[in-house]
Design a protein around this motif. Structure first.
Motif, mmCIF file in Angstrom:
data_model
loop_
_atom_site.group_PDB
_atom_site.id
_atom_site.type_symbol
_atom_site.label_atom_id
_atom_site.label_comp_id
_atom_site.label_asym_id
_atom_site.label_seq_id
_atom_site.Cartn_x
_atom_site.Cartn_y
_atom_site.Cartn_z
ATOM 1 N N PRO A 40 17.093 5.164 -6.081
ATOM 2 C CA PRO A 40 17.269 4.399 -7.310
ATOM 3 C C PRO A 40 15.928 3.905 -7.861
ATOM 4 N N PRO A 41 15.700 4.018 -9.178
ATOM 5 C CA PRO A 41 14.414 3.665 -9.763
ATOM 6 C C PRO A 41 13.992 2.213 -9.494
ATOM 7 N N ASP A 42 14.960 1.279 -9.495
ATOM 8 C CA ASP A 42 14.589 -0.132 -9.323
ATOM 9 C C ASP A 42 13.945 -0.394 -7.971
ATOM 10 N N ILE A 43 14.521 0.225 -6.934
ATOM 11 C CA ILE A 43 13.993 -0.034 -5.596
ATOM 12 C C ILE A 43 12.619 0.634 -5.458
ATOM 13 N N LEU A 44 12.426 1.737 -6.170
ATOM 14 C CA LEU A 44 11.116 2.404 -6.132
ATOM 15 C C LEU A 44 10.063 1.531 -6.813
ATOM 16 N N ALA A 45 10.436 0.938 -7.938
ATOM 17 C CA ALA A 45 9.508 0.066 -8.655
ATOM 18 C C ALA A 45 9.174 -1.151 -7.795
ATOM 19 N N PHE A 46 10.179 -1.618 -7.068
ATOM 20 C CA PHE A 46 10.023 -2.777 -6.184
ATOM 21 C C PHE A 46 9.029 -2.457 -5.051
ATOM 22 N N PHE A 47 9.161 -1.277 -4.472
ATOM 23 C CA PHE A 47 8.224 -0.896 -3.417
ATOM 24 C C PHE A 47 6.815 -0.674 -3.975
ATOM 25 N N ALA A 48 6.759 -0.245 -5.231
ATOM 26 C CA ALA A 48 5.441 -0.028 -5.843
ATOM 27 C C ALA A 48 4.654 -1.343 -5.870
ATOM 28 N N VAL A 49 5.355 -2.450 -6.144
ATOM 29 C CA VAL A 49 4.678 -3.757 -6.186
ATOM 30 C C VAL A 49 4.217 -4.161 -4.787
ATOM 31 N N ILE A 50 5.084 -3.955 -3.805
ATOM 32 C CA ILE A 50 4.713 -4.295 -2.425
ATOM 33 C C ILE A 50 3.468 -3.505 -2.018
ATOM 34 N N LEU A 51 3.489 -2.227 -2.366
ATOM 35 C CA LEU A 51 2.370 -1.360 -1.972
ATOM 36 C C LEU A 51 1.073 -1.786 -2.646
ATOM 37 N N ARG A 52 1.181 -2.267 -3.881
ATOM 38 C CA ARG A 52 -0.025 -2.730 -4.572
ATOM 39 C C ARG A 52 -0.633 -3.930 -3.813
ATOM 40 N N GLY A 53 0.237 -4.835 -3.350
ATOM 41 C CA GLY A 53 -0.254 -5.985 -2.583
ATOM 42 C C GLY A 53 -0.926 -5.552 -1.292
ATOM 43 N N LEU A 111 -8.022 3.582 7.083
ATOM 44 C CA LEU A 111 -6.806 4.351 7.402
ATOM 45 C C LEU A 111 -5.581 3.713 6.766
ATOM 46 N N ALA A 112 -5.513 2.382 6.861
ATOM 47 C CA ALA A 112 -4.369 1.668 6.276
ATOM 48 C C ALA A 112 -4.339 1.890 4.768
ATOM 49 N N LEU A 113 -5.501 1.826 4.135
ATOM 50 C CA LEU A 113 -5.540 2.009 2.683
ATOM 51 C C LEU A 113 -5.133 3.436 2.311
ATOM 52 N N ALA A 114 -5.608 4.426 3.085
ATOM 53 C CA ALA A 114 -5.230 5.818 2.796
ATOM 54 C C ALA A 114 -3.712 5.973 2.895
ATOM 55 N N LEU A 115 -3.135 5.329 3.904
ATOM 56 C CA LEU A 115 -1.685 5.405 4.087
ATOM 57 C C LEU A 115 -0.955 4.729 2.915
ATOM 58 N N VAL A 116 -1.418 3.530 2.556
ATOM 59 C CA VAL A 116 -0.765 2.781 1.471
ATOM 60 C C VAL A 116 -0.910 3.536 0.148
ATOM 61 N N ALA A 117 -2.120 4.086 -0.106
ATOM 62 C CA ALA A 117 -2.317 4.835 -1.354
ATOM 63 C C ALA A 117 -1.414 6.069 -1.360
ATOM 64 N N GLY A 118 -1.261 6.714 -0.198
ATOM 65 C CA GLY A 118 -0.369 7.874 -0.096
ATOM 66 C C GLY A 118 1.072 7.474 -0.407
ATOM 67 N N LEU A 119 1.494 6.338 0.145
ATOM 68 C CA LEU A 119 2.857 5.863 -0.120
ATOM 69 C C LEU A 119 3.022 5.475 -1.594
ATOM 70 N N SER A 120 1.961 4.913 -2.185
ATOM 71 C CA SER A 120 2.013 4.553 -3.615
ATOM 72 C C SER A 120 2.209 5.805 -4.455
ATOM 73 N N ILE A 121 1.503 6.862 -4.092
ATOM 74 C CA ILE A 121 1.652 8.128 -4.829
ATOM 75 C C ILE A 121 3.101 8.611 -4.707
ATOM 76 N N PHE A 122 3.621 8.533 -3.490
ATOM 77 C CA PHE A 122 5.000 8.971 -3.243
ATOM 78 C C PHE A 122 5.985 8.133 -4.074
#
Lengths: 119, 528
Positions: free
Chosen positions: B6-19, B66-77
């Motif tokens: 669902p788009p809303d939950i994806l947008a929600f995770f996008a904010v978490i990932l930015r933090g 490494l953590a940033l690479a992982l988070v940026a990868g998840l943000s892309i996803f």
């Protein structure tokens, strides 16, 4: 202490920092404006936002009495503007739904309801 | 699979990932500051100890990379998923979006930085890491509001770069200062470490403030926008927390001038821990602000000072009687009456929670004053946790028609569930600490950590309502609660970890801050 307590804290704050992404790109101006009456069957849309929009990856759809149709938006006079046109609309109430991607990666949604009347 | 999310939950995770991205980025920039600004220039004075310090510093920085690479990868996803699921864009086409491209650059630079940090020492190592950290910072700026501005883009990009660089170097540099302090034993060396970081952080704070002033000038621009929009009040919350950080930094500065002012730099270390915690909270608020339109762009729906005062003023007693659940707008078309019932329901939940929170604050005070039975105050958390799970989302299990998992995709329901469940271990841990069942300091720190985390959540929590102004007025009341909660958590941390006057003052103040959260909740209103 720092590694064992504060690092999990950083992660915990992150996981709990829950905020739904809300309308990031704001529709500043639209043509036709919301609730406007448009004369005729042809409508030219112009939507201006507060931020630069990725026109190629944004979507417009029109819903009304005759069903729904997807419109292909193009970039307008500036990078913050989308344009699209539709023809052959019968008189009635329609809603233009916009789903836009701003270039900083946020998707925003909104709608512009309007009415078409016969000339 | 992407299209099923669902788009809303994806947008929600996008904010978490930015933090999380901002946090990992801070560790990287802090690590580079440590190497460039501390170990290399001070190597002649610190002698052989520098090697051990650098080794640990490089390990931490590599992990940050490494953590940033992982988070940026998840943000892309997450972003690709949002484009594919929400906008029906082909995955290949979605890859071309600016945000995705900048995150790819960030992930690549972060991974390269991690690899460089783990390499054998060589002359190019630290300069390469600095260059890669600059690429990470640049990619972060290019995926922010600044890059999306229509006019004066260069000005905003410069301002954002200064702001992010200052914040990352400061907040990310503090753990490395603590690392350096653990490697020196003599008083003279400790003062040297403290003094050096004090100078470095002064520069970082200067960058942060200059960038912040430039951004505020453009993004907020009027006093009305600062007070009457979500972006504005979040900026206000950041300013208040920044003031606390600057106060702690000023006291730390004294510690770096004389050993007599702070023996063994003990107080400085404790304050530095608190600074990291509050600093990360500020980064999370920044991440939440990134998902909102700048205040200057939200010219419609701004609330006035009078509307805010009217909503915040405690003009009536707490709502102690709940409307019946049949009157709520669940499974029916909303009417004025059902919406009023919804709000009364929410007021009842908040007001009762406030009574329990105030009771806990007073209980903590009484326990401190020697009233033995008051030590059981943490058990009241279990009552609140149960109430949140049962009542916060009346359309869901156990009182609504929808199942437990069915509504979890709604970010607000998800937050309520997480918080409700967290309160159980939270309350039980603190109760075990208060009653002497758990004696370790680590167990005692659970309460302040979760208190600060929960309050941080309030500061970034958004209500999903269609009425922008109404949503803002609800959020406005959450800001002071969040600020008091964050302060309660970190003051309690200082009471446990500190000593002397700082410990006494913190011990007196945290129950007051905690009680204030209760008072604000008791008079929380959604109805005019």
């Amino acid at each position: 202490m720092i590694r064992s307590v504060l690092f999990p804290l950083m992660v915990a704050v992150g996981l709990l920092a829950a905020a739904d992404a809300r309308a990031h790109a704001v529709l500043v101006e639209s043509s036709p404006p919301a609730e406007a009456e448009v004369v005729g069957s042809k409508v030219e849309f112009r939507l201006r936002y507060n931020s630069r929009i990725d026109a190629k990856r944004s979507r417009l759809s029109l819903k009304g009495a005759g069903g729904a149709k997807t419109l292909a938006p193009l970039q307008g006079a500036s990078e913050a503007e989308l344009i699209a046109r539709v023809e052959g609309l019968g008189p009635g109430r329609y809603t233009l739904f916009w789903d836009v991607l701003s270039v900083d990666g946020h998707v925003s949604r909104g709608q512009v309801p309007f009415i078409t009347i016969t000339p | 699979m992407l299209t099923t999310l669902p788009p809303d939950i994806l947008a929600f995770f996008a904010v978490i990932l930015r933090g999380l991205q901002l946090t990992a980025q801070s560790v990287i920039l802090g690590g580079v500051l440590f190497l460039f600004g501390f170990t290399r220039p001070l190597a002649p004075k610190l002698g052989g100890r520098v090697l051990a310090m650098e080794r640990t510093g490089l390990t931490w920085t590599a992990r940050g990379g490494l953590a940033l690479a992982l988070v940026a990868g998840l943000s892309i996803f997450a972003n690709l998923s949002q484009l594919v699921a929400g906008l029906k864009i082909e995955p290949g086409d979605a890859m071309g979006a600016d945000f995705v491209q900048w995150n790819l650059i960030m992930a690549t630079a972060a991974m390269a930085l991690a690899v460089t940090a783990r390499m054998q020492a060589n002359p190019a190592q630290v300069p390469s890491m600095a260059l890669l950290a600059a690429v990470v910072l640049g990619a972060s700026v290019m995926s922010s509001h600044a890059f999306a501005r229509v006019d004066e883009r260069e000005y905003y990009i410069l301002a954002d770069a200064l702001h992010q660089a200052g914040a990352s170097l400061w907040i990310g540099g503090i753990p490395f200062m603590l690392l350096a302090l653990t490697h020196v034993k003599e008083s003279r060396d400790r003062l040297l470490v403290g003094m050096r970081f004090s100078h470095l952080f002064t520069g970082a704070v200067g960058l942060l403030l200059l960038g912040a002033a430039m951004l505020a000038w453009g993004y907020i621009s009027t006093p009305g926008a600062l007070i009457g929009t979500a972006y504005g009040i979040m900026t206000g919350a950041k300013i208040i927390l920044l003031s606390v950080l600057l106060l702690l930094a000023a006291m730390n500065r004294k510690s770096t001038r004389s050993e007599a002012a702070d023996k063994g730099q003990f107080r400085l270390r404790r304050f530095a821990e608190v600074e990291i915690g509050i600093g990360v909270t500020v980064l999370m608020i920044a991440a939440s602000m990134a998902s909102q339109p700048p205040a200057a762009d939200q010219t419609q729906h701004q609330a006035t000072i009078m509307e805010i005062v009217e909503r915040m003023a405690p003009v009536r007693a707490p709502r102690l009687v709940s409307p019946p659940s049949e009157t709520l707008s669940i499974g029916i078309e909303k009417t004025a009456a059902s919406e009023t019932a919804d709000r009364m329901w929410s007021e009842f939940n908040h007001n009762w929670a406030g009574i329990f929170v105030l009771a806990m604050g007073l209980g903590a005070m009484a326990h401190r004053m020697g009233v033995g039975p008051a030590r059981h105050w943490p058990l009241l958390f279990l009552v609140i946790g149960t109430a949140i799970i049962i009542r916060s989302d009346p359309e869901s299990w156990p009182i609504g028609p929808h199942g437990f998992f069915e509504t979890l995709a709604d970010p607000e329901v998800f937050q309520h569930r997480v918080v409700g469940l967290l309160l159980f271990p939270f309350g039980l841990f603190e109760w075990a600490v208060r009653t002497g069942r758990l004696k370790s300091e680590r167990a005692a720190l659970i309460f302040p950590i979760l208190c600060a985390v929960g309050a941080g959540l309030l500061l970034v929590h958004n209500h999903t309502l269609t009425d922008v102004k109404e949503r803002f007025l609800i959020e406005f009341s959450h800001i002071p609660m969040g600020l008091f909660g964050v302060m309660a958590g970190w003051l309690r941390w200082l009471e446990i970890r500190g000593d002397g006057r700082a410990r006494r003052v913190a011990g007196l103040l945290w129950p007051v801050c905690f009680s204030m959260v209760g008072v604000l909740l008791m008079f929380y209103r959604e109805l005019p």
